[in-house]
Design an enzyme around this catalytic site. Structure first.
Site, mmCIF file in Angstrom:
data_model
loop_
_atom_site.group_PDB
_atom_site.id
_atom_site.type_symbol
_atom_site.label_atom_id
_atom_site.label_comp_id
_atom_site.label_asym_id
_atom_site.label_seq_id
_atom_site.Cartn_x
_atom_site.Cartn_y
_atom_site.Cartn_z
ATOM 1 N N ARG A 152 12.147 -9.396 4.856
ATOM 2 C CA ARG A 152 12.080 -8.236 3.635
ATOM 3 C C ARG A 152 12.712 -8.727 2.450
ATOM 4 O O ARG A 152 13.059 -7.978 1.710
ATOM 5 C CB ARG A 152 12.043 -6.850 4.192
ATOM 6 C CG ARG A 152 11.125 -6.259 4.954
ATOM 7 C CD ARG A 152 9.708 -6.242 4.322
ATOM 8 N NE ARG A 152 8.814 -5.633 5.372
ATOM 9 C CZ ARG A 152 8.653 -4.573 5.748
ATOM 10 N NH1 ARG A 152 9.103 -3.448 5.202
ATOM 11 N NH2 ARG A 152 7.773 -4.383 6.667
ATOM 12 N N ARG A 207 11.375 -3.935 -2.317
ATOM 13 C CA ARG A 207 11.611 -2.718 -2.980
ATOM 14 C C ARG A 207 13.153 -2.483 -3.435
ATOM 15 O O ARG A 207 13.446 -1.923 -4.232
ATOM 16 C CB ARG A 207 11.209 -1.357 -2.528
ATOM 17 C CG ARG A 207 9.745 -1.287 -2.582
ATOM 18 C CD ARG A 207 9.270 -0.213 -1.821
ATOM 19 N NE ARG A 207 9.633 -0.259 -0.629
ATOM 20 C CZ ARG A 207 9.224 0.740 0.298
ATOM 21 N NH1 ARG A 207 8.643 2.050 -0.022
ATOM 22 N NH2 ARG A 207 9.607 0.686 1.764
ATOM 23 N N ARG A 260 5.803 -4.168 -9.675
ATOM 24 C CA ARG A 260 4.969 -3.320 -8.810
ATOM 25 C C ARG A 260 4.574 -2.093 -9.897
ATOM 26 O O ARG A 260 3.650 -1.258 -9.196
ATOM 27 C CB ARG A 260 5.703 -2.533 -7.396
ATOM 28 C CG ARG A 260 5.483 -3.653 -6.314
ATOM 29 C CD ARG A 260 4.245 -3.611 -5.573
ATOM 30 N NE ARG A 260 4.369 -2.416 -4.628
ATOM 31 C CZ ARG A 260 3.717 -1.422 -4.815
ATOM 32 N NH1 ARG A 260 3.208 -1.248 -6.031
ATOM 33 N NH2 ARG A 260 3.625 -0.257 -4.090
ATOM 34 N N ASP A 293 1.218 -9.239 3.915
ATOM 35 C CA ASP A 293 1.668 -8.173 4.840
ATOM 36 C C ASP A 293 1.258 -8.547 6.111
ATOM 37 O O ASP A 293 0.170 -9.402 6.160
ATOM 38 C CB ASP A 293 1.153 -6.852 4.699
ATOM 39 C CG ASP A 293 1.747 -5.787 5.094
ATOM 40 O OD1 ASP A 293 3.026 -5.495 5.302
ATOM 41 O OD2 ASP A 293 1.244 -5.211 6.202
ATOM 42 N N TYR A 311 -1.326 -0.926 15.696
ATOM 43 C CA TYR A 311 -1.742 -0.441 14.143
ATOM 44 C C TYR A 311 -3.144 -0.116 14.145
ATOM 45 O O TYR A 311 -3.630 1.019 13.667
ATOM 46 C CB TYR A 311 -1.316 -1.239 12.905
ATOM 47 C CG TYR A 311 -0.077 -1.155 12.611
ATOM 48 C CD1 TYR A 311 0.759 -0.226 11.747
ATOM 49 C CD2 TYR A 311 1.017 -2.306 12.764
ATOM 50 C CE1 TYR A 311 1.836 -0.012 11.529
ATOM 51 C CE2 TYR A 311 2.264 -2.247 12.465
ATOM 52 C CZ TYR A 311 2.776 -1.121 11.786
ATOM 53 O OH TYR A 311 4.014 -0.996 11.288
HETATM 54 O O1 CP3 Z 1 10.114 -10.192 2.176
HETATM 55 C C1 CP3 Z 1 9.130 -10.310 3.074
HETATM 56 O O2 CP3 Z 1 9.607 -10.243 4.293
HETATM 57 C C2 CP3 Z 1 7.830 -10.519 2.455
HETATM 58 C C3 CP3 Z 1 6.854 -9.974 2.996
HETATM 59 C C4 CP3 Z 1 6.631 -8.809 4.111
HETATM 60 C C5 CP3 Z 1 6.070 -7.536 3.915
HETATM 61 N N1 CP3 Z 1 5.783 -6.995 5.036
HETATM 62 C C6 CP3 Z 1 5.889 -6.941 2.683
HETATM 63 C C7 CP3 Z 1 5.690 -5.365 2.600
HETATM 64 C C8 CP3 Z 1 6.623 -9.333 5.517
HETATM 65 C C9 CP3 Z 1 7.094 -10.381 6.230
HETATM 66 C C10 CP3 Z 1 6.043 -7.878 6.054
HETATM 67 C C11 CP3 Z 1 5.765 -7.824 7.554
HETATM 68 C C12 CP3 Z 1 5.440 -6.485 7.874
HETATM 69 N N2 CP3 Z 1 4.597 -5.559 7.590
HETATM 70 C C13 CP3 Z 1 6.051 -5.997 9.430
HETATM 71 C C14 CP3 Z 1 6.764 -6.716 10.209
HETATM 72 C C15 CP3 Z 1 8.138 -6.805 9.980
HETATM 73 C C16 CP3 Z 1 9.136 -5.557 10.309
HETATM 74 O O3 CP3 Z 1 9.712 -5.020 9.413
HETATM 75 O O4 CP3 Z 1 8.999 -5.277 11.377
HETATM 76 C C17 CP3 Z 1 5.293 -4.927 9.626
HETATM 77 C C18 CP3 Z 1 5.384 -3.899 10.692
HETATM 78 C C19 CP3 Z 1 4.417 -4.404 8.298
HETATM 79 C C20 CP3 Z 1 3.798 -3.098 8.304
HETATM 80 C C21 CP3 Z 1 4.266 -2.639 6.942
HETATM 81 N N3 CP3 Z 1 3.702 -3.007 5.503
HETATM 82 C C22 CP3 Z 1 5.051 -1.560 6.702
HETATM 83 C C23 CP3 Z 1 5.555 -0.672 7.848
HETATM 84 C C24 CP3 Z 1 5.051 -1.199 5.301
HETATM 85 C C25 CP3 Z 1 5.937 -0.170 4.672
HETATM 86 C C26 CP3 Z 1 7.094 -0.830 4.588
HETATM 87 C C27 CP3 Z 1 8.225 0.095 3.969
HETATM 88 O O5 CP3 Z 1 9.350 -0.370 3.660
HETATM 89 O O6 CP3 Z 1 7.837 1.244 3.720
HETATM 90 C C28 CP3 Z 1 4.324 -2.124 4.727
HETATM 91 C C29 CP3 Z 1 4.219 -2.280 3.316
HETATM 92 C C30 CP3 Z 1 4.834 -3.539 2.753
HETATM 93 N N4 CP3 Z 1 4.907 -4.490 3.121
HETATM 94 C C31 CP3 Z 1 5.815 -3.344 1.559
HETATM 95 C C32 CP3 Z 1 6.327 -4.664 1.494
HETATM 96 C C33 CP3 Z 1 7.462 -5.117 0.514
HETATM 97 C C34 CP3 Z 1 6.278 -2.075 0.969
HETATM 98 C C35 CP3 Z 1 4.972 -2.048 -0.283
HETATM 99 C C36 CP3 Z 1 5.714 -1.450 -1.461
HETATM 100 O O7 CP3 Z 1 6.092 -2.121 -2.413
HETATM 101 O O8 CP3 Z 1 5.216 -0.234 -1.870
#
Ligand code: CP3
Length: 331
Positions: free
Chosen positions: A23, A27, A36, A72, A144
């Site tokens: 990640r 953010r 964003r 994602d 999911y």
């Molecule tokens: O830097 C990185 O790792 C880049 C890309 C990335 C994102 N999601 C961007 C994202 C990666 C590798 C993921 C993987 C992901 N997404 C996982 C597996 C990783 C883990 O943490 O176990 C999972 C379970 C998801 C599903 C998902 N997508 C969730 C739970 C969320 C909310 C995240 C939060 O922090 O609230 C997302 C949305 C998401 N994916 C965001 C980001 C940067 C937040 C979106 C925003 O900007 O509002």
């Protein structure tokens, strides 16, 4: 010469471990929040110019050894016809096992934007920085899909695996094949490494991990053509099963005891595993905990420094700098 991240995953012992952070594009960075404000999350992922820019933001700031592509785990499912909204976690219509099995194959043209993002990022980085592609593991995607969004315990997935094992096998196999095609597309576009995220496999017991999560991950990771990492947080109760995914490296969360790593994961590279909460403390605490981690894991062949899960969104970026600098200090 191959990027240090690739060499570490292939089992080389380097003077300083390569480092990146799950990640890292997100953010906690003001420059991400700025972008964003102009683009929705899905819109940013779908636009290779914006997605490449977000991927490169943490590299500019911290000179990481790996750039994880901004997308994602739900991105390829959208290309399989699943409608997903981000609030900010994914929300979708709850699916049945039969719905999932009938999603069909992944139309690679519909994830062409991810391949394009990878090509652009690869073009803009030096040969020492690895481009990291990724996908969600089948069990985690199934969680999911059945639940219709995030959940603390994903009881629907846990129940369905027991209620109808044959239908579950068909659903997982379809997802595994689709993610295999998706990872190959990313490797072909220039990803140097790929990681499979199995965020929710740890909800299963050890036998279920062996029966469901591992074979599905193995199919997803097979013959991708670049080094692979399997990350399944909360699976310390099944650590000895994870090597059977065939991954070159196993991602560790912060709860995994060092002794278990040394004995159980002797033949593979490992990645991790600082508790992301440490980066919410202060520089002295971060330095001490990071040094302890590198002392614990850094001597083995094949070590990649990382956090034990994604960086928390309230992390001060200068605390991540302390982590990266400490990993890189003279041994
Ligand atoms: O830097 C990185 O790792 C880049 C890309 C990335 C994102 N999601 C961007 C994202 C990666 C590798 C993921 C993987 C992901 N997404 C996982 C597996 C990783 C883990 O943490 O176990 C999972 C379970 C998801 C599903 C998902 N997508 C969730 C739970 C969320 C909310 C995240 C939060 O922090 O609230 C997302 C949305 C998401 N994916 C965001 C980001 C940067 C937040 C979106 C925003 O900007 O509002």
């Amino acid at each position: 010469m191959r990027p240090p991240l690739v060499r570490a995953l292939l089992g080389e012992r380097l003077d300083r471990p390569p480092v990146w952070v799950m990640r890292q594009a997100g953010r906690y960075l003001p420059e991400y929040r700025d972008l964003r404000r102009r683009y929705g999350f899905a819109e940013a992922v779908a636009n290779p110019t914006v997605a490449a820019e977000i991927t490169l933001q943490p590299i500019r700031r911290f000179a990481m050894d790996g750039a994880v592509i901004f997308a994602d785990i739900m991105t390829p499912l959208q290309a399989m016809g699943v409608e997903v909204e981000y609030t900010p976690g994914p929300r979708l219509r709850p699916h049945t096992l039969a719905d999932v099995a009938s999603l069909g194959t992944l139309d690679l043209d519909r994830v062409g934007h991810v391949a394009e993002t990878i090509r652009r990022v690869r073009d803009r980085l030096g040969p020492d920085v690895a481009v990291i592609g990724f996908a969600g593991a089948p069990v985690t995607l199934l969680a999911y899909l059945l639940e219709g969004g995030g959940s603390r315990d994903f009881v629907t997935m846990r129940g369905e695996l027991r209620r109808d094992p044959d239908a579950a096998a068909a659903a997982l196999d379809g997802l595994a094949r689709a993610m295999n095609a998706y990872l190959r597309l990313q490797a072909d576009a220039g990803a140097d490494v790929v990681q499979l995220f199995d965020t929710w496999a740890g909800l299963l017991d050890a036998d279920q991990i062996r029966r469901w999560a591992v074979p599905a991950a193995r199919t997803a990771l097979s013959d991708v053509g670049v080094p692979t990492i399997y990350f399944a947080p909360g699976t310390v109760h099944a650590l000895d099963r994870l090597v059977a995914t065939g991954a070159d490296g196993i991602g560790l969360d912060w709860r995994v005891p060092a002794g278990a790593v040394a004995t159980t994961l002797a033949g593979v590279a490992v990645q991790g595993n600082l508790d992301p909460a440490v980066l919410l403390t202060d520089p002295d605490t971060i330095r001490a905990a990071t040094r302890a981690m590198v002392r614990r894991l850094g001597r083995r062949p094949g070590y990649v420094a990382n956090l034990g899960h994604g960086i928390h969104r309230t992390t001060p970026p200068e605390h991540l700098q302390v982590f990266v600098d400490t990993v890189r200090e003279e041994p």
